[in-house]
Design an enzyme around this catalytic site. Structure first.
Site, PDB file in Angstrom:
ATOM      1  N   CYS A 270       0.725  -1.338  -0.088  1.00  0.00           N
ATOM      2  CA  CYS A 270      -0.038   0.013   0.027  1.00  0.00           C
ATOM      3  C   CYS A 270       0.727   1.234   0.133  1.00  0.00           C
ATOM      4  O   CYS A 270       0.983   1.901  -0.811  1.00  0.00           O
ATOM      5  CB  CYS A 270      -0.947  -0.094   1.208  1.00  0.00           C
ATOM      6  SG  CYS A 270      -2.233  -1.229   1.085  1.00  0.00           S
TER       7      CYS A 270
HETATM    8  N1  LIG Z   1      -2.557  -5.610   1.884  1.00  0.00           N
HETATM    9  C1  LIG Z   1      -3.131  -4.678   2.357  1.00  0.00           C
HETATM   10  O1  LIG Z   1      -2.771  -4.454   3.437  1.00  0.00           O
HETATM   11  C2  LIG Z   1      -4.176  -3.806   1.822  1.00  0.00           C
HETATM   12  C3  LIG Z   1      -4.931  -2.952   2.662  1.00  0.00           C
HETATM   13  C4  LIG Z   1      -5.880  -1.906   1.978  1.00  0.00           C
HETATM   14  C5  LIG Z   1      -6.295  -2.204   0.509  1.00  0.00           C
HETATM   15  N2  LIG Z   1      -5.291  -3.180  -0.108  1.00  0.00           N
HETATM   16  C6  LIG Z   1      -5.554  -3.093  -1.509  1.00  0.00           C
HETATM   17  O2  LIG Z   1      -6.309  -4.033  -1.883  1.00  0.00           O
HETATM   18  C7  LIG Z   1      -6.017  -4.785  -3.185  1.00  0.00           C
HETATM   19  C8  LIG Z   1      -5.672  -6.338  -2.872  1.00  0.00           C
HETATM   20  O3  LIG Z   1      -4.488  -6.450  -2.160  1.00  0.00           O
HETATM   21  P1  LIG Z   1      -4.122  -7.641  -1.383  1.00  0.00           P
HETATM   22  O4  LIG Z   1      -3.011  -7.310  -0.543  1.00  0.00           O
HETATM   23  O5  LIG Z   1      -5.311  -8.247  -0.945  1.00  0.00           O
HETATM   24  O6  LIG Z   1      -3.532  -8.557  -2.520  1.00  0.00           O
HETATM   25  P2  LIG Z   1      -2.963  -9.981  -2.682  1.00  0.00           P
HETATM   26  O7  LIG Z   1      -1.942 -10.184  -3.450  1.00  0.00           O
HETATM   27  O8  LIG Z   1      -2.774 -10.405  -1.109  1.00  0.00           O
HETATM   28  O9  LIG Z   1      -4.353 -10.785  -3.149  1.00  0.00           O
HETATM   29  C9  LIG Z   1      -4.712 -10.585  -4.398  1.00  0.00           C
HETATM   30  C10 LIG Z   1      -5.256 -12.075  -4.873  1.00  0.00           C
HETATM   31  O10 LIG Z   1      -6.095 -11.664  -5.927  1.00  0.00           O
HETATM   32  C11 LIG Z   1      -5.874 -12.687  -6.913  1.00  0.00           C
HETATM   33  N3  LIG Z   1      -6.109 -12.516  -8.249  1.00  0.00           N
HETATM   34  C12 LIG Z   1      -5.520 -11.574  -8.980  1.00  0.00           C
HETATM   35  N4  LIG Z   1      -6.126 -11.486 -10.213  1.00  0.00           N
HETATM   36  C13 LIG Z   1      -7.396 -12.230 -10.128  1.00  0.00           C
HETATM   37  C14 LIG Z   1      -8.304 -12.067 -11.087  1.00  0.00           C
HETATM   38  N5  LIG Z   1      -8.491 -11.717 -12.416  1.00  0.00           N
HETATM   39  N6  LIG Z   1      -9.465 -13.060 -10.621  1.00  0.00           N
HETATM   40  C15 LIG Z   1      -9.368 -13.811  -9.343  1.00  0.00           C
HETATM   41  N7  LIG Z   1      -8.397 -13.719  -8.420  1.00  0.00           N
HETATM   42  C16 LIG Z   1      -7.367 -13.081  -9.079  1.00  0.00           C
HETATM   43  C17 LIG Z   1      -4.391 -13.158  -6.521  1.00  0.00           C
HETATM   44  O11 LIG Z   1      -4.095 -14.527  -6.865  1.00  0.00           O
HETATM   45  C18 LIG Z   1      -4.311 -13.058  -5.153  1.00  0.00           C
HETATM   46  O12 LIG Z   1      -4.587 -14.326  -4.437  1.00  0.00           O
HETATM   47  C19 LIG Z   1      -5.104  -4.047  -3.726  1.00  0.00           C
HETATM   48  O13 LIG Z   1      -5.331  -3.007  -4.315  1.00  0.00           O
HETATM   49  C20 LIG Z   1      -4.403  -3.137  -2.273  1.00  0.00           C
HETATM   50  O14 LIG Z   1      -3.782  -2.032  -2.818  1.00  0.00           O
HETATM   51  C21 LIG Z   1      -4.405  -4.055   0.361  1.00  0.00           C
END
Ligand SMILES: NC(=O)c1ccc[n+]([C@@H]2O[C@H](COP(=O)([O-])OP(=O)(O)OC[C@H]3O[C@@H](n4cnc5c(N)ncnc54)[C@H](O)[C@@H]3O)[C@@H](O)[C@H]2O)c1
Length: 431
Positions: A270
């Site tokens: 993030c």
């Molecule tokens: N990690 C954090 O602390 C956090 C906090 C707030 C917001 N965010 C935001 O949330 C979003 C997700 O982040 P995250 O940390 O959960 O990512 P992550 O990498 O942990 O998880 C994302 C998942 O999505 C899957 N994926 C990707 N493309 C896909 C598709 N087309 N269909 C199905 N699955 C798919 C991946 O295989 C992965 O398992 C990002 O935009 C991030 O900026 C993250």
């Protein structure tokens, strides 16, 4: 039955795309609230783990997962045909940066490509991935309207930023207020109604653009303030002051000051990334933001500064980095988590190896490091110290480390997190 009634009765079929740090806890909260939830995921291992009731990320309790899976409230699939059976779909896929630091929306686009042929009347689509203001209106809406259905009339579309903080035991998906902005007033209403079933407080805003901007303001605020704290650390070092003592004292002011702390640099998916989504959008509109880039430059310089502290510390013992054995404590990007994405520890390790150090590390949350072409395995700090390690560098202040032992046994310690605050000594250098 209308979508509104299905949501109120918790009979709506809820889909969540992307079962990572955001999507998995969100799915669990929906399921705990009584919805039947389907997680859509590309990674077959994650799908198998969910369907076996295994909690593969720290923030979800194993027994909760098992209970929800056994009661058929929660399942996962790689079969995107299932979108057709969903009443709501929350998209939680990654939003990284390209090498050029431009937004990379390919994961969102690939999710939309799968949803589009299965989009149906009365379906609610909510984007949760962090992105620049305008994404939902300018990219998601036209894409989904290729179906011939109209947002706000035939289907509903909103943005709701995810604010989860992995590893935080006090604030979780359920008790962090949820901001929701739809592309029409009805979209905001229905998306707010959905989230109100599983989070304690929903804060509706006037548009999806406002909701997108809220998230970027929050993360830019953190990046800029951490940048300020890092600059204060460099400044204090130059005039011989202890920045930690200064911040601790300033934080006694009950108003007008919020403590932020220096460190070896930014990490995670993030804070190092999101502000660049905002500066990219600003530049596209002819506005040149200054704080974002300045903070980013200062924060990005911190791994080099930590290496400089290591060089100075070894120098005091008449040693060079080349040929020294250096043990790093903590490689995850913050305490108590296993996430190494963008972790500044990777940059520090790489710089030390380039300078000829022999590197070992301990991290109870990260058994193996493969990033940056580094096949390293976590090893106990005691082993490193017994083998005569020349310098211990604290990069992540995991609660699990025995700092007293490190203070007693380490020849030279560089502490980038103030984890050794209770163990002063000439051989300990703090950031
Ligand atoms: N990690 C954090 O602390 C956090 C906090 C707030 C917001 N965010 C935001 O949330 C979003 C997700 O982040 P995250 O940390 O959960 O990512 P992550 O990498 O942990 O998880 C994302 C998942 O999505 C899957 N994926 C990707 N493309 C896909 C598709 N087309 N269909 C199905 N699955 C798919 C991946 O295989 C992965 O398992 C990002 O935009 C991030 O900026 C993250």
């Amino acid at each position: 039955m209308s979508l509104q009634t299905k949501i109120q009765n918790r009979q709506a079929r809820v889909g969540v795309v992307g079962m990572g740090y955001v999507g998995l806890p969100l799915s669990v909260e929906f399921a705990r609230s009584g919805f039947t939830v389907t997680g859509f995921e590309l990674d077959q291992n994650r799908v198998n783990a969910i369907n076996a009731g295994e909690a593969y990320l720290g923030d979800v309790a194993e027994h909760t997962m098992r209970e929800l899976v056994l009661s058929r409230r929660l399942s996962a699939t790689t079969n995107f045909e299932e979108f057709a059976n969903m009443d709501t779909v929350s998209i939680c896929v990654p939003t990284p940066l390209r090498k050029t630091r431009d937004p990379d929306l390919t994961y969102i686009i690939s999710a939309l490509d799968e949803i589009l042929p299965r989009l149906h009347r009365d379906q609610l689509i909510v984007l949760e991935s962090t992105t620049y203001p305008g994404t939902t209106e300018e990219l998601v809406r036209p894409k989904l309207e290729e179906s011939g259905l109209v947002a706000g009339k035939d289907f509903f579309l909103a943005f709701s930023p995810e604010r989860v903080d992995p590893g935080n035991k006090t604030y979780t998906t359920r008790n962090i207020p949820k901001v929701v902005g739809g592309v029409t007033a009805r979209c905001t209403e229905l998306a707010s109604l959905l989230y109100a079933q599983c989070v304690e407080r929903v804060h509706p805003v006037s548009s999806s653009r406002v909701a997108e901007m809220v998230k970027l303001l929050e993360n830019t605020f953190r990046s800029v303030n951490i940048g300020l704290a890092n600059e204060m650390a460099l400044l204090c070092h130059s005039i011989g002051l202890d920045v930690w003592e200064v911040i601790e004292a300033a934080a006694t002011k009950p108003f007008g000051f919020l403590p932020f702390f220096p460190g070896p640099g930014l990490g995670g998916h993030c804070i190092p990334i999101d502000p660049h989504y905002l500066s990219w959008k600003a530049r596209m509109n002819g506005f040149e933001p200054r704080f974002i880039d300045l903070a980013s430059q200062i924060n990005a310089s911190m791994p080099d500064y930590v290496v400089q502290l290591v060089v100075e510390a070894l120098n005091r013992d008449a040693k060079s980095v080349r040929g020294s054995s250096i043990h790093v404590l903590g490689v995850a990007y913050k305490r108590g988590v296993s996430d190494c994405r963008e972790s500044p520890a990777l940059a520090v390790i790489k710089l030390l190896i380039e300078r000829g150090a022999t590197l070992t590390y301990s991290d109870p949350y990260v058994a193996e490091l493969r990033e940056e072409g580094l096949p390293l395995r976590s090893a106990p700090v005691r082993e490193a110290l017994q083998n005569g390690c020349d310098c211990v560098v604290v990069l992540t202040d995991h609660p699990d480390f025995d700092y007293a032992y490190v203070a007693q046994t380490g020849k030279t310690v560089v502490d980038a997190r103030n984890a050794m605050r209770d163990f002063p000594g000439e051989h300990i250098t703090r950031l």
